[in-house]
Motif scaffolding. Structure first.
Motif, PDB file in Angstrom:
ATOM      1  N   VAL A  58     -36.090 -76.523  22.957  1.00 46.25           N
ATOM      2  CA  VAL A  58     -34.695 -76.858  23.675  1.00 46.25           C
ATOM      3  C   VAL A  58     -33.925 -75.707  24.352  1.00 46.25           C
ATOM      4  N   ALA A  59     -34.120 -74.467  23.971  1.00 45.95           N
ATOM      5  CA  ALA A  59     -33.182 -73.795  23.920  1.00 45.95           C
ATOM      6  C   ALA A  59     -34.097 -72.988  23.480  1.00 45.95           C
TER       7      ALA A  59
ATOM      8  N   VAL B 274     -32.733 -70.095  14.211  1.00 45.93           N
ATOM      9  CA  VAL B 274     -32.924 -71.156  13.914  1.00 45.93           C
ATOM     10  C   VAL B 274     -34.133 -72.362  14.476  1.00 45.93           C
ATOM     11  N   GLY B 275     -34.851 -72.561  13.407  1.00 44.65           N
ATOM     12  CA  GLY B 275     -36.501 -72.631  13.713  1.00 44.65           C
ATOM     13  C   GLY B 275     -36.602 -74.152  14.529  1.00 44.65           C
ATOM     14  N   ALA B 276     -37.769 -74.429  15.495  1.00 40.22           N
ATOM     15  CA  ALA B 276     -37.597 -75.625  15.670  1.00 40.22           C
ATOM     16  C   ALA B 276     -37.502 -76.434  15.025  1.00 40.22           C
ATOM     17  N   GLY B 277     -36.833 -77.985  15.478  1.00 43.20           N
ATOM     18  CA  GLY B 277     -36.815 -79.172  13.935  1.00 43.20           C
ATOM     19  C   GLY B 277     -35.607 -78.831  13.826  1.00 43.20           C
ATOM     20  N   HIS B 278     -35.191 -77.518  13.800  1.00 40.94           N
ATOM     21  CA  HIS B 278     -34.635 -77.500  12.612  1.00 40.94           C
ATOM     22  C   HIS B 278     -32.589 -77.645  13.003  1.00 40.94           C
ATOM     23  N   SER B 279     -31.778 -77.680  12.328  1.00 43.69           N
ATOM     24  CA  SER B 279     -30.246 -77.432  12.988  1.00 43.69           C
ATOM     25  C   SER B 279     -29.539 -76.813  11.473  1.00 43.69           C
ATOM     26  N   LEU B 280     -28.210 -76.570  12.156  1.00 44.13           N
ATOM     27  CA  LEU B 280     -27.126 -76.309  11.551  1.00 44.13           C
ATOM     28  C   LEU B 280     -25.758 -77.182  11.016  1.00 44.13           C
TER      29      LEU B 280
END
Length: 169
Positions: free
Chosen positions: A2-3, A45-51
């Motif tokens: 996504v980014a 931040v890896g793909a599929g992860h969030s903070l």
């Protein structure tokens, strides 16, 4: 993707906000001048992860609900064009004028974990809030059922329970 190389910055209005503190990321905070320096890494931040970033914010008592208190900025590299883009959104006192129990489950879980950490480190903030382990337990207990079975939530509940038992003995 996504980014790429995404960074987030929150700039608080000094007239509306008496004080603020970022919880849990003290060693990852970027200097304000580094936000637009694309060579400065803000973390991974890896793909599929969030903070989730939590701020302790003390507003000036005279702040009106519709008054601006901060600007949220996001800067990232568009994976399709490889161009750097920046977006921003203003935050008003109304945006933060809710009790944590009214927040979505993910934010309540993050708040419970942050409060637990503040209690463990015997932070003066936790004592000023009058917070204790019962508050953490209450936040966790009030999560939706599907969250209560999540292994991370179960582990956090177990840690809170163990610390509470140690404090009682």
């Amino acid at each position: 993707t996504v980014a790429k190389d995404a960074k987030v910055q929150v700039e608080f209005d000094r007239e509306a906000v008496r004080s603020y503190r970022l919880l849990g990321y003290e060693n990852r905070a970027l200097d304000e001048r580094d936000f637009r320096r694309d060579r400065v890494d803000g973390g991974e931040v890896g793909a599929g992860h969030s903070l989730t970033a939590l701020y302790e914010v003390e507003l000036d008592p005279d702040v009106e609900l519709d008054q601006s208190i901060a600007t949220l900025k996001v800067r990232y590299r568009n994976p399709d064009t490889d161009e750097v883009e920046e977006r921003q959104r203003g935050l008003t006192a109304r945006d933060v004028d809710r009790h944590v129990t009214d927040a979505d489950p993910g934010l309540r879980l993050a708040a419970a974990a942050a409060l637990f950490a503040e209690i463990l480190r015997r932070s003066p903030v936790a004592s000023v809030w009058g917070a204790d382990l019962r508050d953490v337990e209450r936040l966790l207990r009030d999560l939706p059922r599907r969250w209560a079975r999540d292994p991370d939530v179960v582990e956090l509940e177990d840690m809170v329970r163990r610390v509470a038992q140690m404090e009682r003995s």
